[in-house]
Every structure is written in C-alpha cells, then in structure tokens.
Design an enzyme around this catalytic site. Structure first.
Site, PDB file in Angstrom:
ATOM      1  N   ARG A 279       1.329  -1.095   0.284  1.00  0.00           N
ATOM      2  CA  ARG A 279       0.046   0.352  -0.056  1.00  0.00           C
ATOM      3  C   ARG A 279       0.655   1.320  -0.087  1.00  0.00           C
ATOM      4  O   ARG A 279       0.327   2.097  -0.864  1.00  0.00           O
ATOM      5  CB  ARG A 279      -0.959  -0.324   1.302  1.00  0.00           C
ATOM      6  CG  ARG A 279      -2.042  -1.350   0.933  1.00  0.00           C
ATOM      7  CD  ARG A 279      -2.439  -1.311   2.752  1.00  0.00           C
ATOM      8  NE  ARG A 279      -1.606  -2.455   3.050  1.00  0.00           N
ATOM      9  CZ  ARG A 279      -1.692  -3.750   2.552  1.00  0.00           C
ATOM     10  NH1 ARG A 279      -2.969  -4.276   2.274  1.00  0.00           N
ATOM     11  NH2 ARG A 279      -0.587  -4.668   2.425  1.00  0.00           N
ATOM     12  N   THR A 280       1.323   1.406   0.851  1.00  0.00           N
ATOM     13  CA  THR A 280       2.314   2.773   0.824  1.00  0.00           C
ATOM     14  C   THR A 280       3.352   3.060   0.009  1.00  0.00           C
ATOM     15  O   THR A 280       3.255   4.167  -0.874  1.00  0.00           O
ATOM     16  CB  THR A 280       3.270   2.895   2.616  1.00  0.00           C
ATOM     17  OG1 THR A 280       2.700   1.883   3.723  1.00  0.00           O
ATOM     18  CG2 THR A 280       4.366   3.865   2.788  1.00  0.00           C
TER      19      THR A 280
ATOM     20  N   ARG B 121      11.219   4.310   3.806  1.00  0.00           N
ATOM     21  CA  ARG B 121      10.802   2.770   4.908  1.00  0.00           C
ATOM     22  C   ARG B 121      12.020   2.061   5.419  1.00  0.00           C
ATOM     23  O   ARG B 121      12.546   1.145   4.204  1.00  0.00           O
ATOM     24  CB  ARG B 121      10.047   2.115   4.088  1.00  0.00           C
ATOM     25  CG  ARG B 121       9.432   1.035   5.083  1.00  0.00           C
ATOM     26  CD  ARG B 121       8.083  -0.019   5.050  1.00  0.00           C
ATOM     27  NE  ARG B 121       6.856   0.819   5.128  1.00  0.00           N
ATOM     28  CZ  ARG B 121       5.394   0.138   5.271  1.00  0.00           C
ATOM     29  NH1 ARG B 121       5.630  -1.129   4.737  1.00  0.00           N
ATOM     30  NH2 ARG B 121       4.647   0.834   5.454  1.00  0.00           N
TER      31      ARG B 121
ATOM     32  N   HIS C  10       4.840   5.393  11.478  1.00  0.00           N
ATOM     33  CA  HIS C  10       4.415   5.246  10.212  1.00  0.00           C
ATOM     34  C   HIS C  10       3.335   6.829  10.180  1.00  0.00           C
ATOM     35  O   HIS C  10       1.852   6.621   9.833  1.00  0.00           O
ATOM     36  CB  HIS C  10       3.508   4.307  10.061  1.00  0.00           C
ATOM     37  CG  HIS C  10       3.071   3.706   8.335  1.00  0.00           C
ATOM     38  ND1 HIS C  10       4.033   4.845   7.728  1.00  0.00           N
ATOM     39  CD2 HIS C  10       3.286   2.551   8.006  1.00  0.00           C
ATOM     40  CE1 HIS C  10       3.214   3.932   6.481  1.00  0.00           C
ATOM     41  NE2 HIS C  10       2.506   2.555   7.113  1.00  0.00           N
TER      42      HIS C  10
HETATM   43  N1   CP Z   1      -0.187  -0.267   6.010  1.00  0.00           N
HETATM   44  C1   CP Z   1       1.219   0.087   5.171  1.00  0.00           C
HETATM   45  O1   CP Z   1       1.576   0.351   5.937  1.00  0.00           O
HETATM   46  O2   CP Z   1       1.106  -0.741   4.091  1.00  0.00           O
HETATM   47  P1   CP Z   1       1.994  -1.913   3.268  1.00  0.00           P
HETATM   48  O3   CP Z   1       3.111  -2.185   3.940  1.00  0.00           O
HETATM   49  O4   CP Z   1       1.543  -2.813   2.289  1.00  0.00           O
HETATM   50  O5   CP Z   1       2.869  -0.563   3.120  1.00  0.00           O
END
Ligand code: CP
Length: 316
Positions: free
Chosen positions: A57-58, A107, A136
């Site tokens: 997602r991010t 990240r 986050h």
């Molecule tokens: N919510 C979230 O950070 O998802 P991802 O790890 O897929 O980015």
C-alpha cells in the site's frame, strides 16, 4: 500554515498541522475521483521511493500520488541496488541525492533511519514511510482522514486500537495523532504485546487488557496485524487461541456503537485478528476507503513539502 521540511513523525506535528494535511487531502481526494486525475503541480520534481522493507500500500500509493501531481517518481529496491553489495544507507542516499532528488520516501526496519538521513543529506526532504516500531505518520494521517470522512470529526470519538501494540508503529502514530485531535484512544493487547507506559502516548490514551471492554461503546475499532512469527515469543499458544480472545468478529463488534466502523492498516491476517465476514462487510469495514485515502493524503504531504505555490494549483 505548514512549516516543516520533512515528515518524520506525528510527534512533530501540531493539531493545526494535522488539519492542514487533512484539508489539503480533501482537494486531492476529489481530483482522484475524476477521470482525469493528473495535475502538473510538481512537474520537474524528482521523488524517490527508498524502501528497505516490503510494502504494497505505502509504496504504491506514494508512487501514484507523485505521478498524479506530475512529479517524476523513481522506485529504488535495495535487493537490486548496491545495498546488496554492502553500501551503507547513508552512502546510498547521498549518491541518489547527487542525482538532484528533491524528496525521499523512506521505509526502514530501524527506528530513526529517516531522521538520520534528514540530518545528513544536503537538501532533500524526507518522508518517513514506517521506521521500525517507531512511527508511520502517513498511515495515521490517512486513518484520521478516513475517520473524519465517515464520522465528520475526530474530537470526542472513542477509538479502540487492538492487536500487537508493542511492535506497531501504526498504533504509536495513531495514538499520538488521535490524542492531539481530542479523541479517546483505547489501546488493547495481550499483556505480552503491550509496551510499558503505553498510556503515556497521550493524555487521552488508556490501556485495556480485554477486547470486550475496549470495544464497548467505541465509534471506531482499528485492528492491527498480528505478526504470527512473534506469537510463540509472545506466549500466545496458537493463532486460534489469539483469534478467540483478541479477534474481532460480528459478536464482539456488537458491543461497539451500532454505527461503529472497522479499520485495519493491512495486510490482514484473515480469521486471526479480523473475521473474514467483517473484513468484507461493506456496511462496517472501511479498509478499502483507507487505501483510497492513502493516495490523497500522500498527495497532500508531497504537495506541502515540495510545492512552491503553497496552494493546490488552479488547474488541478
Ligand atoms: N499499511 C501499510 O503500511 O501497508 P504496506 O506495508 O503494504 O505498505
């Protein structure tokens, strides 16, 4: 008014800063629902996704956000870069900054890695996309944006956040943000997954050892991913046992307000922290709304950190 060069954590933001991001995100949310989703606001700017941990997602939503704003977006994967040959985080970032990168989205498994780069790079802006168990911030902002769209406000709401609080940067950023915005935050986890002094995350934070009590009368129930690899270390015998005592199903949700919404940052362990039926219940689950909000909120963050105009462009 936005005065920040970087977005490293909710800890650095005031309640007003949070409103600025959420209000700006409304504009980008509306644009994203149009057929033509693109503006040239950040034309000519270079944005780099620097992800040292996996993400669906991010990473993707930052890429879409940057492209919708007209920026050039580059994805750097450590496994196919010279990080795999032992190049340090700082050397990697300095080399990529030398290519005149304007902003890095970082990240990293180590808490503080984005702040470390923010102090040492020459001029590039840094956005924390999740660092260890620390913060986050864009997840908390997109969660707040989603809650505000469904409930019309944040102030005075009761938000239960349940799961592996100890390892969760999402829980920490959300507790900080919701506290700043005057929501009541209930953190709920087995004792072995609750950090010491969790109630010090804000004046409105209370710790709940039982899910039943945490969910009682809540406006929002946010379930967190259980890292199944950590269950044994956390002295929880099986995932089935965890699901029975700390999993959310329709029976447990009946304790919340009748209009309570169910949230999850993803990825979901279906049938563990969240029942299949609830995850897919379009009346109660806003999980895919959170994902949609993620693009708008990340557009707002890139806009605020990089735009020289200070306002969404007239053409947008
Ligand atoms: N919510 C979230 O950070 O998802 P991802 O790890 O897929 O980015």
């Amino acid at each position: 008014m936005w005065n920040h060069r970087h977005l490293l954590g909710i800890e650095d933001l005031s309640a007003n800063d949070i409103d600025v991001v959420l209000d700006r995100a409304e504009h980008w949310h509306a644009l994203s629902r149009k057929t033509e989703k693109k503006t040239g606001l950040l034309k000519g700017r270079t944005v780099m996704n620097l992800f040292f941990e996996v993400s669906t997602r991010t990473r993707t939503s930052f890429e879409i956000a940057g492209k919708r704003l007209g920026a050039d977006v580059v994805n750097v994967s450590p496994s196919t870069s010279s990080v795999a040959k032992g190049e340090t985080l700082l050397d990697t970032a300095k080399n990529l900054e030398a290519m005149r990168t304007d902003l890095f989205i970082v990240r990293h498994a180590s808490s503080g890695a984005p702040a470390f780069l923010a102090k040492r790079l020459q001029g590039a802006a840094i956005v924390n996309a999740g660092d260890g168990a620390h913060e986050h911030p864009t997840q908390a902002l997109l969660d707040a944006f989603t809650i505000r769209r469904h409930k019309g406000k944040l102030e005075g709401l009761v938000v239960a956040i349940c799961g592996d609080i100890l390892h969760s940067r999402v829980a920490r950023s959300n507790a900080l943000l919701l506290g700043k915005k005057g929501a009541e935050v209930r953190l709920c986890a087995p004792r072995t997954m609750m950090p010491l002094h969790a109630d010090r995350l804000g004046d409105t934070v209370t710790v709940f050892p039982r899910l039943e009590a945490a969910v009682e009368g809540a406006d929002v129930v946010m379930m967190l991913r259980i890292q199944t690899e950590r269950l044994a270390g956390a002295m929880m015998s099986t995932t089935r046992e965890y699901a029975r005592t700390f999993g959310l199903d329709a029976g447990m949700l009946a304790r919340a307000r009748p209009d309570a919404i169910v949230m999850h940052p993803g990825p979901i362990n279906r049938g563990v922290e969240l029942a299949h039926s609830l995850a897919d219940d379009s009346d109660r689950s806003v999980i895919l709304d959170q994902v949609e909000s993620g693009v708008a909120v990340r557009m707002a963050v890139l806009d605020l950190l990089l735009s020289t105009t200070g306002a969404p462009s007239a053409e947008a």
